[in-house]
Scaffold this motif. Sequence first.
Motif, PDB file in Angstrom:
ATOM      1  N   SER A 125       0.810  -1.218   0.000  1.00  0.00           N
ATOM      2  CA  SER A 125       0.000   0.000   0.000  1.00  0.00           C
ATOM      3  C   SER A 125       0.840   1.264   0.000  1.00  0.00           C
ATOM      4  CB  SER A 125      -0.940   0.012   1.212  1.00  0.00           C
ATOM      5  OG  SER A 125      -0.198   0.091   2.420  1.00  0.00           O
ATOM      6  N   SER A 126       2.153   1.136   0.144  1.00  0.00           N
ATOM      7  CA  SER A 126       3.025   2.307   0.165  1.00  0.00           C
ATOM      8  C   SER A 126       4.374   1.943  -0.436  1.00  0.00           C
ATOM      9  CB  SER A 126       3.201   2.819   1.598  1.00  0.00           C
ATOM     10  OG  SER A 126       3.771   1.815   2.422  1.00  0.00           O
ATOM     11  N   ARG A 127       5.164   2.947  -0.744  1.00  0.00           N
ATOM     12  CA  ARG A 127       6.467   2.716  -1.355  1.00  0.00           C
ATOM     13  C   ARG A 127       7.506   3.648  -0.759  1.00  0.00           C
ATOM     14  NH1 ARG A 127       7.721   6.476  -5.484  1.00  0.00           N
ATOM     15  NH2 ARG A 127       6.033   7.973  -5.886  1.00  0.00           N
ATOM     16  N   LEU A 128       8.754   3.270  -0.913  1.00  0.00           N
ATOM     17  CA  LEU A 128       9.874   4.039  -0.375  1.00  0.00           C
ATOM     18  C   LEU A 128      10.441   4.964  -1.437  1.00  0.00           C
ATOM     19  CD1 LEU A 128      11.681   4.020   2.314  1.00  0.00           C
ATOM     20  CD2 LEU A 128      13.327   2.771   0.899  1.00  0.00           C
ATOM     21  N   GLY A 129      10.860   6.150  -1.006  1.00  0.00           N
ATOM     22  CA  GLY A 129      11.512   7.078  -1.915  1.00  0.00           C
ATOM     23  C   GLY A 129      12.645   7.800  -1.212  1.00  0.00           C
ATOM     24  N   LYS A 130      13.773   7.936  -1.877  1.00  0.00           N
ATOM     25  CA  LYS A 130      14.916   8.669  -1.327  1.00  0.00           C
ATOM     26  C   LYS A 130      14.861  10.115  -1.782  1.00  0.00           C
ATOM     27  CE  LYS A 130      19.974   8.881  -1.339  1.00  0.00           C
ATOM     28  NZ  LYS A 130      21.238   8.243  -1.749  1.00  0.00           N
ATOM     29  N   ILE A 131      15.008  11.051  -0.849  1.00  0.00           N
ATOM     30  CA  ILE A 131      14.996  12.472  -1.187  1.00  0.00           C
ATOM     31  C   ILE A 131      16.325  12.833  -1.846  1.00  0.00           C
ATOM     32  CG2 ILE A 131      14.809  14.833  -0.325  1.00  0.00           C
ATOM     33  CD1 ILE A 131      13.236  13.746   2.057  1.00  0.00           C
ATOM     34  N   THR A 132      16.260  13.311  -3.086  1.00  0.00           N
ATOM     35  CA  THR A 132      17.466  13.702  -3.812  1.00  0.00           C
ATOM     36  C   THR A 132      17.588  15.214  -3.958  1.00  0.00           C
ATOM     37  OG1 THR A 132      16.307  13.459  -5.935  1.00  0.00           O
ATOM     38  CG2 THR A 132      17.517  11.543  -5.106  1.00  0.00           C
ATOM     39  N   SER A 133      16.494  15.950  -3.689  1.00  0.00           N
ATOM     40  CA  SER A 133      16.528  17.403  -3.821  1.00  0.00           C
ATOM     41  C   SER A 133      15.461  18.023  -2.929  1.00  0.00           C
ATOM     42  CB  SER A 133      16.298  17.815  -5.281  1.00  0.00           C
ATOM     43  OG  SER A 133      16.161  19.214  -5.409  1.00  0.00           O
ATOM     44  N   LYS A 134      15.778  19.200  -2.374  1.00  0.00           N
ATOM     45  CA  LYS A 134      14.831  19.940  -1.549  1.00  0.00           C
ATOM     46  C   LYS A 134      14.984  21.422  -1.873  1.00  0.00           C
ATOM     47  CE  LYS A 134      13.972  21.174   3.324  1.00  0.00           C
ATOM     48  NZ  LYS A 134      14.375  20.902   4.737  1.00  0.00           N
ATOM     49  N   ARG A 135      13.879  22.091  -2.229  1.00  0.00           N
ATOM     50  CA  ARG A 135      13.961  23.505  -2.540  1.00  0.00           C
ATOM     51  C   ARG A 135      12.623  24.180  -2.273  1.00  0.00           C
ATOM     52  NH1 ARG A 135      12.212  25.123  -7.779  1.00  0.00           N
ATOM     53  NH2 ARG A 135      11.274  23.399  -8.974  1.00  0.00           N
TER      54      ARG A 135
END
Length: 246
Positions: free
Chosen positions: A115-125
Motif C-alpha cells: 500500500s506504500s512505497r519508499l523514496g529517497k529524497i534527492t533534492s529539496k527547494r
Amino acid sequence: MGNHQKRLSVPNSWPVERKEATFTVKADAGPHGENGVPLLIVMRDVLSYVDSRKEARYALNQDAVYVNGDAVSDESRPIGMFDILTFPSRDEFYRVFPGVGGRLALTEIDEESASSRLGKITSKRQVNGGEFQLTLHDGTNIQLEDASDYSVNDSLVIDNDEKDVVAHFEYGEGALVTAVDGQHAGEIGEVEEILVTPGSGRNSVTVSTETPSASPEAGEPGEDREFETVEEYVVTIDENFVGDEE
C-alpha cells in the motif's frame, strides 16, 4: 527512435541475459531515468506471465497490472528501484529491490506492505508560494508547507492511494541502509561513518554489515565486516525491508 534496445548495451540494473539475442525492448521516457526497466521485461522475462508484447498489451488493457497504486497501460513504462507492482487477478504483490550486482529483483510482499512505497529524497527547494518541494529518486515531486524535518538523503514512505508521507527515515550515522548501486549493491547494514569530501567531490560512507556467505575474500557467514561506497549509492530503510529480503 526505434522500439528496440541492444542487449549488450542495457544498464547493469536490467534483469536480462545479454547474449540470448541481439535486441530487447526499449523503455519509454519516465521514472528512474535510463535505469528504468520496461514493464514488458518484468512481465515476460522475469515473471513469465506473458510470452509477447501483444499478450502484455492485452493484459494491461484489462487493468491487470498496477504500479504504485495506479493502473498501467504502457508495456514500455519504466520500472525501477522500490516500485510496487500489483497483479490483482493473481493477488500478488512485489517490491522492486536492488539485488547483488545492482540488478533489479522482485521481492514478494503482502497486501499491506504494497500500500506504500519508499523514496529517497534527492533534492529539496522552496518554490513559488512559500511551499517546499521534495524530489525523490524516481523523479516524484512532493510539495509540503513545512519540510523542516526532511533532508536530502532521508527516505520517505509514500501512501500509494493518497500520495501522503506516512513514514520518515533519517539518514545519518547509525541509520540502516541498503546499497543500490556499485560493487556492494544489495547489501544491507548500518552507517558507521560519513566521509565528507571537500569541494565538488562525492561523499563516501562506511557501512557495517554481516558477511552473507562464505568466501575467501568476505570471510565466514555472520562475520561482522565493513564496506565503503559512494553516499549516493545508499538508501535509508527500516527493519521491514530486511524481513522482505530474508
